[in-house]
Write a protein that holds these residues in place. Structure first.
Motif, mmCIF file in Angstrom:
data_model
loop_
_atom_site.group_PDB
_atom_site.id
_atom_site.type_symbol
_atom_site.label_atom_id
_atom_site.label_comp_id
_atom_site.label_asym_id
_atom_site.label_seq_id
_atom_site.Cartn_x
_atom_site.Cartn_y
_atom_site.Cartn_z
ATOM 1 N N UNK A 10 37.759 53.763 16.519
ATOM 2 C CA UNK A 10 36.352 54.026 16.574
ATOM 3 C C UNK A 10 36.147 53.190 18.084
ATOM 4 N N UNK A 11 35.303 54.240 18.998
ATOM 5 C CA UNK A 11 35.559 53.626 20.471
ATOM 6 C C UNK A 11 33.561 53.031 20.895
ATOM 7 N N UNK A 12 33.185 52.482 21.848
ATOM 8 C CA UNK A 12 31.485 52.749 22.294
ATOM 9 C C UNK A 12 31.651 53.086 23.986
ATOM 10 N N UNK A 13 31.347 53.523 24.672
ATOM 11 C CA UNK A 13 31.222 53.880 25.798
ATOM 12 C C UNK A 13 29.631 53.641 25.663
ATOM 13 N N UNK A 14 28.967 53.192 26.460
ATOM 14 C CA UNK A 14 27.326 53.244 26.661
ATOM 15 C C UNK A 14 26.593 53.060 25.205
ATOM 16 N N UNK A 15 25.729 54.779 25.057
ATOM 17 C CA UNK A 15 24.987 54.218 24.129
ATOM 18 C C UNK A 15 25.986 55.199 22.623
ATOM 19 N N UNK A 16 27.235 55.604 23.363
ATOM 20 C CA UNK A 16 27.981 56.833 22.349
ATOM 21 C C UNK A 16 29.723 56.482 22.158
ATOM 22 N N UNK A 17 29.242 56.819 20.439
ATOM 23 C CA UNK A 17 30.398 56.556 19.857
ATOM 24 C C UNK A 17 31.021 57.332 19.432
ATOM 25 N N UNK A 18 32.913 57.076 19.624
ATOM 26 C CA UNK A 18 33.608 58.026 19.151
ATOM 27 C C UNK A 18 34.489 58.064 18.661
ATOM 28 N N UNK A 19 35.763 58.980 18.078
ATOM 29 C CA UNK A 19 36.637 58.424 17.200
ATOM 30 C C UNK A 19 37.925 59.028 18.051
ATOM 31 N N UNK A 20 39.208 58.536 17.880
ATOM 32 C CA UNK A 20 40.384 59.198 18.841
ATOM 33 C C UNK A 20 40.865 58.676 18.145
ATOM 34 N N UNK A 21 42.641 59.953 17.330
ATOM 35 C CA UNK A 21 43.189 59.047 16.419
ATOM 36 C C UNK A 21 44.084 57.870 16.812
ATOM 37 N N UNK A 22 44.481 57.133 15.471
ATOM 38 C CA UNK A 22 45.127 56.017 15.830
ATOM 39 C C UNK A 22 45.573 56.057 16.308
ATOM 40 N N UNK A 23 47.053 57.638 16.605
ATOM 41 C CA UNK A 23 48.932 57.905 17.137
ATOM 42 C C UNK A 23 48.477 57.614 18.362
ATOM 43 N N UNK A 24 47.321 58.761 18.797
ATOM 44 C CA UNK A 24 47.366 58.092 20.448
ATOM 45 C C UNK A 24 46.910 56.588 21.085
ATOM 46 N N UNK A 25 46.311 55.991 20.682
ATOM 47 C CA UNK A 25 46.063 54.167 21.056
ATOM 48 C C UNK A 25 47.723 53.725 20.706
ATOM 49 N N UNK A 26 47.905 53.348 22.223
ATOM 50 C CA UNK A 26 49.270 52.682 22.234
ATOM 51 C C UNK A 26 49.005 50.893 21.874
ATOM 52 N N UNK A 27 47.753 51.101 23.106
ATOM 53 C CA UNK A 27 47.369 49.335 22.547
ATOM 54 C C UNK A 27 46.182 49.353 23.388
ATOM 55 N N UNK B 108 38.425 52.875 30.203
ATOM 56 C CA UNK B 108 37.766 51.499 30.352
ATOM 57 C C UNK B 108 37.525 51.747 28.955
ATOM 58 N N UNK B 109 36.853 51.407 28.770
ATOM 59 C CA UNK B 109 35.653 51.422 27.341
ATOM 60 C C UNK B 109 34.745 50.071 27.166
ATOM 61 N N UNK B 110 33.338 50.487 26.985
ATOM 62 C CA UNK B 110 33.015 49.062 26.506
ATOM 63 C C UNK B 110 33.186 47.990 24.711
ATOM 64 N N UNK B 111 33.369 48.780 24.207
ATOM 65 C CA UNK B 111 33.785 48.185 22.802
ATOM 66 C C UNK B 111 34.860 49.293 21.934
ATOM 67 N N UNK B 112 35.748 48.179 21.783
ATOM 68 C CA UNK B 112 36.240 48.643 20.657
ATOM 69 C C UNK B 112 35.447 48.101 19.463
ATOM 70 N N UNK B 113 35.802 49.997 18.556
ATOM 71 C CA UNK B 113 34.333 49.216 17.396
ATOM 72 C C UNK B 113 35.419 49.258 16.214
ATOM 73 N N UNK B 114 36.305 49.437 15.411
ATOM 74 C CA UNK B 114 38.024 49.151 15.204
ATOM 75 C C UNK B 114 38.562 50.415 14.480
ATOM 76 N N UNK B 115 39.438 50.228 13.568
ATOM 77 C CA UNK B 115 39.905 51.659 13.264
ATOM 78 C C UNK B 115 39.539 51.579 12.076
ATOM 79 N N UNK B 116 39.202 53.242 11.370
ATOM 80 C CA UNK B 116 38.731 53.884 9.778
ATOM 81 C C UNK B 116 39.185 55.199 9.463
ATOM 82 N N UNK B 117 39.596 54.510 8.210
ATOM 83 C CA UNK B 117 40.371 56.082 7.263
ATOM 84 C C UNK B 117 38.782 56.949 7.332
ATOM 85 N N UNK B 118 38.962 58.239 8.450
ATOM 86 C CA UNK B 118 38.064 59.214 8.296
ATOM 87 C C UNK B 118 38.723 60.497 7.468
#
Length: 168
Positions: free
Chosen positions: A28-45, A110-120
């Motif tokens: 889960x990522x936050x950019x401004x007021x928007x929170x979105x999810x990105x599949x964890x397999x796409x995140x390298x670091x 660049x993101x404002x915040x990495x909110x963490x991992x979730x299983x969805x």
């Protein structure tokens, strides 16, 4: 559950599961007021990048990978999602940058915040939303909030040049 019995031969049981949902790990990522999810397999670091390096990345449109001569295409996440022109975060000496990989493409976001991992449990998109670039699915968080699941690399492929033009 499907059952079938034949006298003297036994019973068979079949468990039919819907193929319209999938459980996946999402960052889960936050950019401004928007929170979105990105599949964890796409995140390298996820990196914390000093402000000076971040400012240079905004000027050049690329971020040099630490310890390497590789330059990665660089974007502000809010611009790719067309939700904000720039980050509103102003505290600290470093900022969060997510390095993403999809197939052979890599980029720095660049993101404002990495909110963490979730299983969805991710629902695929219906035909009305299936053509939106980068949108891969949606889910409902435990809080009841709907979250959209995106592939930012696909977004950058479609909207990257337009985002860079807006910065000039």
């Amino acid at each position: 559950i499907e059952t079938h019995s034949t006298l003297g031969e036994g019973s068979t049981f079949g468990l039919v599961l819907p193929l319209t949902t999938a459980v996946t790990q999402v960052v889960m990522l936050r950019v401004g007021q928007l929170a979105v999810g990105v599949p964890a397999n796409l995140v390298e670091i996820v990196r914390r990048v000093p402000l000076a390096a971040l400012e240079q990345a905004y000027r050049s449109g690329s971020l040099q990978e630490p310890g390497s001569d590789t330059d990665l295409p660089f974007f502000w996440g809010g611009a790719l999602w067309q939700s904000s022109a720039q980050s509103l975060e102003g505290v600290g000496k470093t900022r969060a940058v997510v390095i993403l990989r999809s197939a052979s493409q890599r980029l720095a976001l660049h993101v404002d915040e990495v909110l963490g991992n979730q299983e969805l449990v991710v629902k695929p998109l219906g035909p009305q939303l299936a053509r939106l670039p980068g949108l891969t699915g949606m889910s409902v968080l435990a809080s009841g909030a709907v979250v959209l699941i995106y592939n930012p690399v696909a977004l950058a492929t479609v909207y990257g040049d337009q985002v860079r033009e807006q910065l000039r």
